[in-house]
Scaffold this active site. Structure first.
Site, PDB file in Angstrom:
ATOM      1  N   HIS A   8       3.775  59.124  54.094  1.00  0.00           N
ATOM      2  CA  HIS A   8       5.218  58.827  54.171  1.00  0.00           C
ATOM      3  C   HIS A   8       5.560  58.072  55.447  1.00  0.00           C
ATOM      4  O   HIS A   8       6.687  58.148  55.934  1.00  0.00           O
ATOM      5  CB  HIS A   8       6.060  60.105  54.087  1.00  0.00           C
ATOM      6  CG  HIS A   8       5.682  61.007  52.954  1.00  0.00           C
ATOM      7  ND1 HIS A   8       6.244  60.914  51.707  1.00  0.00           N
ATOM      8  CD2 HIS A   8       4.762  61.995  52.875  1.00  0.00           C
ATOM      9  CE1 HIS A   8       5.703  61.821  50.908  1.00  0.00           C
ATOM     10  NE2 HIS A   8       4.792  62.486  51.589  1.00  0.00           N
ATOM     11  N   SER A  12       7.804  31.934  69.249  1.00  0.00           N
ATOM     12  CA  SER A  12       9.132  31.664  68.716  1.00  0.00           C
ATOM     13  C   SER A  12       9.670  30.393  69.366  1.00  0.00           C
ATOM     14  O   SER A  12       9.398  30.119  70.533  1.00  0.00           O
ATOM     15  CB  SER A  12      10.052  32.848  69.036  1.00  0.00           C
ATOM     16  OG  SER A  12      11.405  32.419  69.054  1.00  0.00           O
ATOM     17  N   LYS A  32       8.258  36.074  72.530  1.00  0.00           N
ATOM     18  CA  LYS A  32       7.736  36.515  71.238  1.00  0.00           C
ATOM     19  C   LYS A  32       6.279  36.122  70.977  1.00  0.00           C
ATOM     20  O   LYS A  32       5.816  35.068  71.378  1.00  0.00           O
ATOM     21  CB  LYS A  32       8.598  35.932  70.098  1.00  0.00           C
ATOM     22  CG  LYS A  32       9.975  36.520  69.964  1.00  0.00           C
ATOM     23  CD  LYS A  32       9.984  38.008  69.632  1.00  0.00           C
ATOM     24  CE  LYS A  32       9.525  38.293  68.215  1.00  0.00           C
ATOM     25  NZ  LYS A  32      10.467  37.845  67.201  1.00  0.00           N
ATOM     26  N   GLU A  61       1.882  38.501  58.055  1.00  0.00           N
ATOM     27  CA  GLU A  61       3.087  38.392  57.208  1.00  0.00           C
ATOM     28  C   GLU A  61       2.822  37.525  55.986  1.00  0.00           C
ATOM     29  O   GLU A  61       3.296  37.820  54.880  1.00  0.00           O
ATOM     30  CB  GLU A  61       4.253  37.811  58.019  1.00  0.00           C
ATOM     31  CG  GLU A  61       4.741  38.757  59.109  1.00  0.00           C
ATOM     32  CD  GLU A  61       5.693  38.060  60.058  1.00  0.00           C
ATOM     33  OE1 GLU A  61       6.898  38.035  59.773  1.00  0.00           O
ATOM     34  OE2 GLU A  61       5.231  37.523  61.074  1.00  0.00           O
TER      35      GLU A  61
END
Ligand code: ARG
Length: 471
Positions: free
Chosen positions: A156, A277, A283, A290
């Site tokens: 979970h 970024s 970043k 992804e």
């Protein structure tokens, strides 16, 4: 404008709209090697059964060599009437050798295209299986490099029980073993030659489909000509194997995204396998992970698209079947790119084993071991669960730390407090297949043996002709 293959029956030529929709050359030209190989086998068979003279066969084989050379060099001139790769090759062969007009004897593009695509599928899926194997070795390498490291295991997405990092990485490795199984199974199903089925019903000419099947390295030939030209199960099987593999890569991607977050801080990404970024200078983004997650969408889409195309098609060949190629090509290309990038990303990851350990060393992660401690001393598990649960509740309410409550509990005490020693819970698990040090070492041996067995299975495939046909 050249002539169509069916010009004899027609007075008018094709319209632009028809050609734009109908032509598959823009995407099926990547089958040229398989198409030429199929034609070599076919013309050789035609000569051996006496349907063409040896001199005609030799002229056609020489023309096929020339066409292959021109294609390899990018020197092949396609013309507007080249509807698909089969038309283009045959047209050029016939220009180079007039005997080329005999090449299509006893053959239809229906058995031809199915043959080409099966050869292509066998070669590509076996290449992808090797890439999966490489990626499994990368996961194992990281497991070996961090032999003692442990982290919280989750259910979970809540911290559950600590496990060795090697156990976690090999969990993904075993899923990939099933992907190799599925790829090999899809290859086995593709390994049937449809050549000789003709348009749909076979032929009254003395063709020898067994000869062409074995010349092309197929395990056997079709049993039913109608089935041979309309069967695209092997494409669906391949797309399913690739979709499932993509889903595994997606799930791994999701974990690495979480692990690379500031909140987890379990891994650091190498500069070469992460992006920055355009606006936020601080970043560092896990784009590869992804995209591994995102690409699963199109892989599933390609599978469902093809299944939907196949649904309700009457026997035998229907032009709908031309829609088999683009999803297959796309899934193969997508998986290849994703595997290579993810492999590079994982092999260059830095594992922050301190952060992993400090998550796993939370006293609450030991709760199950405390209950097991009571069980070993005779307490029924349900009662042990309740006893430890109550201590956890009291610790959370701020009464005292869990180790303090354990040390003063009459059934637990100092000996049970030793379970809080960092790493002890993770390493101590002992059942077969579990996440402790001893079973993980045994698991590693089995995993290594499985990799070797799969390498041998994949290697055995590359003995066949189709291995040379990969583009
Ligand atoms: N380009 C076609 C395909 O990919 C080849 C088979 C065409 N057959 C036909 N009867 N029109 O399916």
């Amino acid at each position: 404008m050249g002539r169509t293959l069916w010009h004899g029956r027609f007075e008018g030529g094709p319209t632009e709209a028809l050609q734009a929709l109908n032509d598959s050359l823009p995407f099926d030209r990547r089958l040229y090697r398989q198409d030429i190989e199929g034609s070599r086998a076919h013309i050789t068979m035609l000569a051996s059964v006496g349907l063409v003279a040896d001199a005609e066969r030799d002229a056609i084989l020489a023309a096929l060599d020339q066409v292959e050379d021109d294609m390899e060099q990018g020197n092949f001139d396609f013309v507007a009437s080249d509807e698909d790769i089969h038309t283009a090759v045959e047209r050029r062969v016939t220009e180079l050798a007039p005997a080329g007009a005999k090449l299509h004897t006893g053959r239809s593009r229906n058995d031809q295209v199915a043959t080409d695509l099966r050869l292509w599928t066998k070669a590509e899926l076996s290449d992808l299986a090797s890439l999966v194997l490489n990626f499994q070795r990368t996961l194992l390498g990281q497991a070996d490099r961090h032999g003692d490291a442990y982290l919280p295991g989750y259910t979970h997405l809540q911290q559950a029980m600590p496990v060795l990092l090697a156990h976690h990485l090999m969990a993904h490795g075993w899923a990939l073993s099933r992907d190799i199984d599925r790829l090999l199974d899809a290859i086995r199903r593709a390994d049937v030659s449809p050549l000789g089925a003709g348009a749909l019903a076979g032929s009254s000419l003395p063709l020898d489909p067994d000869q062409t099947a074995s010349a092309l390295g197929f395990g056997g030939r079709f049993e039913n000509s109608l089935d041979a030209v309309s069967d695209r199960d092997f494409v669906a099987d391949g797309l399913y194997a690739l979709a499932m593999l993509g889903i595994h890569l997606s799930r791994m991607g999701e974990e690495f995204i979480l692990w690379a977050s500031q909140e987890f801080g379990f891994v650091g990404l190498d500069d070469g396998f992460s992006t920055g970024s355009s606006m936020m200078p601080q970043k560092k983004n896990p784009d590869i992970a992804e995209l591994a997650r995102g690409k699963a969408g199109r892989l599933v889409g390609n599978l469902t698209g093809l299944l939907t195309t196949l649904k309700g098609l009457p026997l035998t060949y229907n032009k709908d079947l031309q829609e088999d190629k683009e999803p297959l090509f796309d899934s193969v290309d997508t998986i290849r790119l994703t595997l290579l990038a993810l492999d590079g990303m994982v092999s260059t990851l830095t594992f922050h084993t301190d952060a992993m350990a400090s998550g796993a060393d939370s006293p609450f992660a030991v709760a199950t071991d405390l209950a097991d401690y009571l069980v070993v001393r005779g307490m029924p598990f349900r009662r042990a669960h309740a006893v430890v649960g109550e201590l956890v509740r009291r610790a959370l309410s701020g009464e005292a730390s869990l180790p303090d409550l354990v040390s003063t509990h009459p059934d637990l005490g100092a000996e049970a407090v030793a379970l809080f020693e960092p790493g002890r819970s993770a390493r101590g698990r002992s059942t077969p297949g579990s996440g402790g040090a001893v079973p993980v070492a045994a698991q590693r041996e089995r995993f290594v043996a499985r990799l070797a067995a799969d390498e041998a299975r994949i290697g055995a495939l590359t003995g066949s002709t189709s291995a040379d046909l990969r583009n």
